[in-house]
Motif scaffolding. Structure first.
Motif, PDB file in Angstrom:
ATOM      1  N   UNK A  46     108.111  27.137 -36.335  1.00 29.89           N
ATOM      2  CA  UNK A  46     108.010  27.762 -37.646  1.00 29.89           C
ATOM      3  C   UNK A  46     109.348  27.699 -38.389  1.00 29.89           C
ATOM      4  N   UNK A  47     110.431  27.825 -37.668  1.00 26.98           N
ATOM      5  CA  UNK A  47     111.740  27.774 -38.318  1.00 26.98           C
ATOM      6  C   UNK A  47     111.984  26.399 -38.932  1.00 26.98           C
ATOM      7  N   UNK A  48     111.624  25.349 -38.212  1.00 22.98           N
ATOM      8  CA  UNK A  48     111.804  23.998 -38.753  1.00 22.98           C
ATOM      9  C   UNK A  48     110.854  23.737 -39.913  1.00 22.98           C
ATOM     10  N   UNK A  49     109.623  24.215 -39.817  1.00 21.42           N
ATOM     11  CA  UNK A  49     108.656  23.984 -40.894  1.00 21.42           C
ATOM     12  C   UNK A  49     109.059  24.741 -42.151  1.00 21.42           C
ATOM     13  N   UNK A  50     109.594  25.949 -41.976  1.00 21.11           N
ATOM     14  CA  UNK A  50     109.920  26.815 -43.111  1.00 21.11           C
ATOM     15  C   UNK A  50     111.299  26.549 -43.703  1.00 21.11           C
ATOM     16  N   UNK A  51     111.979  25.522 -43.247  1.00 22.03           N
ATOM     17  CA  UNK A  51     113.296  25.214 -43.799  1.00 22.03           C
ATOM     18  C   UNK A  51     113.195  24.893 -45.284  1.00 22.03           C
ATOM     19  N   UNK A  87     110.514  16.491 -44.560  1.00 29.30           N
ATOM     20  CA  UNK A  87     109.431  15.519 -44.694  1.00 29.30           C
ATOM     21  C   UNK A  87     108.659  15.439 -43.388  1.00 29.30           C
ATOM     22  N   UNK A  88     107.463  14.909 -43.484  1.00 27.63           N
ATOM     23  CA  UNK A  88     106.540  14.948 -42.347  1.00 27.63           C
ATOM     24  C   UNK A  88     107.006  14.054 -41.208  1.00 27.63           C
ATOM     25  N   UNK A  89     107.687  12.964 -41.505  1.00 31.36           N
ATOM     26  CA  UNK A  89     108.166  12.079 -40.447  1.00 31.36           C
ATOM     27  C   UNK A  89     109.270  12.749 -39.639  1.00 31.36           C
ATOM     28  N   UNK A  90     110.097  13.529 -40.284  1.00 26.41           N
ATOM     29  CA  UNK A  90     111.119  14.276 -39.568  1.00 26.41           C
ATOM     30  C   UNK A  90     110.485  15.277 -38.611  1.00 26.41           C
ATOM     31  N   UNK A  91     109.427  15.930 -39.061  1.00 24.98           N
ATOM     32  CA  UNK A  91     108.739  16.884 -38.191  1.00 24.98           C
ATOM     33  C   UNK A  91     108.053  16.179 -37.020  1.00 24.98           C
ATOM     34  N   UNK A  92     107.525  15.000 -37.258  1.00 29.12           N
ATOM     35  CA  UNK A  92     106.864  14.269 -36.170  1.00 29.12           C
ATOM     36  C   UNK A  92     107.861  13.838 -35.112  1.00 29.12           C
ATOM     37  N   UNK A  93     109.080  13.522 -35.526  1.00 26.68           N
ATOM     38  CA  UNK A  93     110.086  13.142 -34.543  1.00 26.68           C
ATOM     39  C   UNK A  93     110.554  14.337 -33.714  1.00 26.68           C
ATOM     40  N   UNK A  94     110.589  15.525 -34.322  1.00 25.49           N
ATOM     41  CA  UNK A  94     111.025  16.715 -33.594  1.00 25.49           C
ATOM     42  C   UNK A  94     109.909  17.313 -32.749  1.00 25.49           C
ATOM     43  N   UNK A 137     104.026  16.539 -30.276  1.00 22.54           N
ATOM     44  CA  UNK A 137     102.775  17.121 -29.799  1.00 22.54           C
ATOM     45  C   UNK A 137     102.113  18.018 -30.837  1.00 22.54           C
ATOM     46  N   UNK A 138     102.863  18.490 -31.833  1.00 21.90           N
ATOM     47  CA  UNK A 138     102.295  19.371 -32.841  1.00 21.90           C
ATOM     48  C   UNK A 138     101.196  18.681 -33.631  1.00 21.90           C
ATOM     49  N   UNK A 139     101.191  17.351 -33.692  1.00 23.14           N
ATOM     50  CA  UNK A 139     100.245  16.607 -34.507  1.00 23.14           C
ATOM     51  C   UNK A 139      99.033  16.133 -33.712  1.00 23.14           C
ATOM     52  N   UNK A 140      98.888  16.609 -32.494  1.00 20.18           N
ATOM     53  CA  UNK A 140      97.683  16.324 -31.725  1.00 20.18           C
ATOM     54  C   UNK A 140      96.616  17.355 -32.051  1.00 20.18           C
ATOM     55  N   UNK A 141      95.366  17.004 -31.797  1.00 19.99           N
ATOM     56  CA  UNK A 141      94.255  17.871 -32.165  1.00 19.99           C
ATOM     57  C   UNK A 141      94.351  19.237 -31.498  1.00 19.99           C
ATOM     58  N   UNK A 142      94.641  19.293 -30.219  1.00 19.27           N
ATOM     59  CA  UNK A 142      94.697  20.561 -29.495  1.00 19.27           C
ATOM     60  C   UNK A 142      95.827  21.443 -30.003  1.00 19.27           C
ATOM     61  N   UNK A 143      96.985  20.856 -30.258  1.00 19.05           N
ATOM     62  CA  UNK A 143      98.127  21.659 -30.703  1.00 19.05           C
ATOM     63  C   UNK A 143      97.969  22.116 -32.147  1.00 19.05           C
TER      64      UNK A 143
END
Length: 658
Positions: A422-427, A432-439, A442-448
């Protein structure tokens, strides 16, 4: 024969010895028993003695505390009067009558229980009183206390005369003369425990705002606390020295207001709308002398003071003259609109707009519907340990790919690092979304996605979707079959018989609201890959659900989710409902607003299927419409609930009840 006699004698000797032994043994037992009884009796006496002493000590302590409490409730104060020559004459327009003041003092008089003459220390002070307030300044010197009654406006105050009787001292107020009266008080000294009790009583009386004690009790409390208060008074700033903001000290220029406004205020009537608008103009001009573009909170402070002073003239009222809500809404809106109109096109309006856009201040849209928007670190965790867990997740994804999400370690680590996610998302500014995918791969999988949404909102998005489709999915289709609202709804009903229930419901909703299906769902070939989707389709920045089942007809199958023109997630369950739940969760996970092309449908899903119904705010983007008056394209006014959505919800409720 002798042998027989020997045997008989031996037997007699043995029996005698046994008898003697038993006799000695019984005597020893009895003696031991008596010794034990004596010791037990002595111990019991000693125990009872100690208990009696403790009980006596407790009783003495209780009596002492009761005496201290009686001192607080009924302090022994003895008053003696000394008449001195007249000092000056105080005039007052309105004073209390003799009977009212004497009655008040009679109620606060103290019964004199100890007639012994006290040790007295006399002091002369001038006594005046006014209609507005009386203040007691009390100073303590050893065992003698002096009471001085003062007032803020002694020159314009009335006069006080003191009458004394043996049992009930009285204070009398005259209009034209003043007598100097010295009140000599003798108070029983108390301990630190009593002082703390008095402090608590004083704080309670002050915080409640209503006098819960009698005047004599308040006087005793003031006496005991005066020494500490006077000692600290030099180091404590006075009330007049406290800094206040300009809205708190703002003076409305009533003398500049139209005569109609002033007449309405004096008569307690409501001014006409034209006169009220003129008042708002004068008020805003005066406010802008302090700040060219006052904030809403500053305007609210000024408006509240006006409403508090003249509620009958300016407060929002109902037909029966009761206060409507907070009472200041309409006047606040008028003032803010006037300020915005005056500053339109000016430097202040542009400065504020550019400042808010440059600082990326989080608004209610971001936290809309969230219960854990920015949680704290878990117990026994630090920023370093949570960052180590994140790096461990990245390492697992590098080794095993998206399939590693099935590991129990990954599930636990994703839940443990939720606060860091949440801290990284709320910065700010938003990453950008690619930065979040690199960090957080697993957050972008269906279960997560499902798990993160549940931690964020306390709602299982997939389970809520499934239950809603079972409960009201068929009712929605039956409602539109009985009352098709437009031609698009009829076309959907004729073509979606073989489709999944969730897909049919979404198509019906978008057709009813006049929204195109491409505003939420895009179609592509069943064999397309993520790279094919990004190269062949025109992907918008807002989220889209990509269905891999053919381009000619909408069918269910594999799905993907795109955001910012990139594929960010690929589903593992080939159903439309699972993809719809995932794409809906994306809006809340990444603080996104509903795109205008599907705002009504998404809001309906939010309120009816998921059950997120905040009292204020909305996730919908404020779209632009053509103004009917000017023909200029302007932004829509935001509403908590879309009118089309609320109408459909009401109609469905009536349909289901029938």
């Amino acid at each position: 024969m002798p042998t027989r006699e020997i045997k008989v004698g031996l037997a007699y000797f043995v029996s005698s010895y046994i008898h003697i032994f038993h006799t000695v043994e019984m005597a020893a037992v009895e003696k031991l028993r008596s010794v034990i009884n004596e010791r037990l009796a002595a111990a019991a006496d000693e125990i009872f003695g100690v208990f009696a002493q403790a009980l006596s000590a407790y009783e003495e302590e209780i009596c002492r505390q009761r005496r201290l409490l009686d001192t607080v409730l009924k302090p022994q104060i003895q008053l003696h009067r000394t008449e001195l020559p007249q000092q000056h004459v105080c005039n007052e327009e309105e004073v209390l009558t003799d009977q009212q003041l004497c009655s008040q003092e009679r109620n606060s008089s103290l019964d004199q229980e100890d007639p012994e003459p006290p040790q007295i220390k006399e002091e002369q002070e001038e006594l005046c009183t006014s209609q507005e307030e009386e203040q007691f300044e009390l100073k303590q010197e050893t065992d003698a206390f002096m009471v001085t009654l003062t007032d803020e406006e002694s020159v314009h105050s009335g006069q006080i005369c003191a009458k004394e009787s043996v049992d009930k001292p009285q204070i009398k107020l005259n209009r034209t003369e003043t007598e100097i009266v010295t009140l000599d008080l003798q108070v029983i000294p108390t301990s630190s425990l009593l002082n703390s009790a008095l402090s608590v009583s004083e704080s309670r009386s002050t915080s409640s705002g209503t006098p819960n004690s009698s005047p004599s009790q308040l006087l005793a409390i003031a006496l005991f606390s005066s020494q500490a208060g006077n000692r600290d008074s030099s180091n404590r700033p006075s009330t007049s020295q406290v800094l206040k903001t300009w809205p708190e000290t703002f003076q409305v220029p009533w003398e500049q207001m139209p005569q109609e406004i002033r007449s309405a205020i004096l008569s307690g009537k409501r001014p006409k709308p034209t006169e009220r608008r003129q008042m708002v103009r004068i008020l805003v001009d005066e406010m802008r002398r302090y700040e060219a573009n006052p904030t809403r909170s500053q305007c609210l402070t000024v408006i509240r003071n006006i409403i508090r002073q003249y509620p009958k003239s300016f407060a929002d009222m109902t037909a029966d003259w009761s206060l409507l809500g907070c009472g200041y809404t309409s006047l606040l809106i008028q003032v803010k609109n006037r300020i915005e109109n005056v500053n339109r096109g000016g430097n202040y309006a542009h400065h504020r707009a550019s400042r808010s856009s440059s600082t990326y201040k989080r608004g209610p849209t971001d936290t809309y519907g969230c219960t854990r928007f920015q949680p704290e670190l878990p117990p026994e965790e630090t920023n370093e340990t949570v960052e180590q867990n994140r790096q461990r997740l990245v390492e697992i994804y590098r080794q095993e790919g998206a399939g590693g999400v099935e590991r129990a370690e990954v599930k636990n680590q994703m839940e443990l690092t939720f606060c860091l996610q949440r801290r990284h998302i709320n910065e700010l500014p938003p990453p950008d979304i690619e930065n979040m995918r690199s960090k957080w791969p697993f957050l972008f999988t269906q279960m997560c996605i499902y798990a993160h949404f549940e931690l964020l909102t306390d709602i299982n998005v997939l389970r809520s979707m499934e239950l809603s489709m079972v409960e009201c999915g068929r009712a929605i289709t039956e409602y539109f079959r009985g009352k098709p609202t437009n031609r698009d709804v009829k076309d959907v009903l004729s073509n979606c018989e073989d489709n999944e229930m969730a897909l049919c419901v979404v198509q019906l909703l978008m057709a009813h609201f006049g929204e195109d299906l491409t505003g939420l769902v895009l179609l592509t070939n069943v064999s397309a890959t993520a790279a094919d989707v990004e190269t062949t389709l025109t992907l918008p920045a807002s989220p889209r659900l990509i269905l891999l089942g053919g381009t000619g007809q909408v069918t269910t199958g594999r799905w993907m989710i795109t955001l910012e023109g990139r594929v960010i997630s690929e589903g593992i369950t080939p159903t439309f409902l699972t993809g719809l739940a995932a794409v809906f969760a994306i809006y809340y996970i990444f603080n996104l607003q509903y795109q205008e092309e599907a705002a009504c449908t998404l809001e309906f899903i939010q309120r009816r299927f998921i059950g997120i119904n905040p009292e204020r705010g909305t996730k919908a983007i404020r779209g632009k419409v053509v103004c009917k008056k000017t023909g200029v394209i302007v932004q829509k006014k935001s509403a908590t609930v879309n009118t089309n959505v609320s109408t459909l919800l009401k109609n469905l409720l009536d349909f289901e009840s029938d």
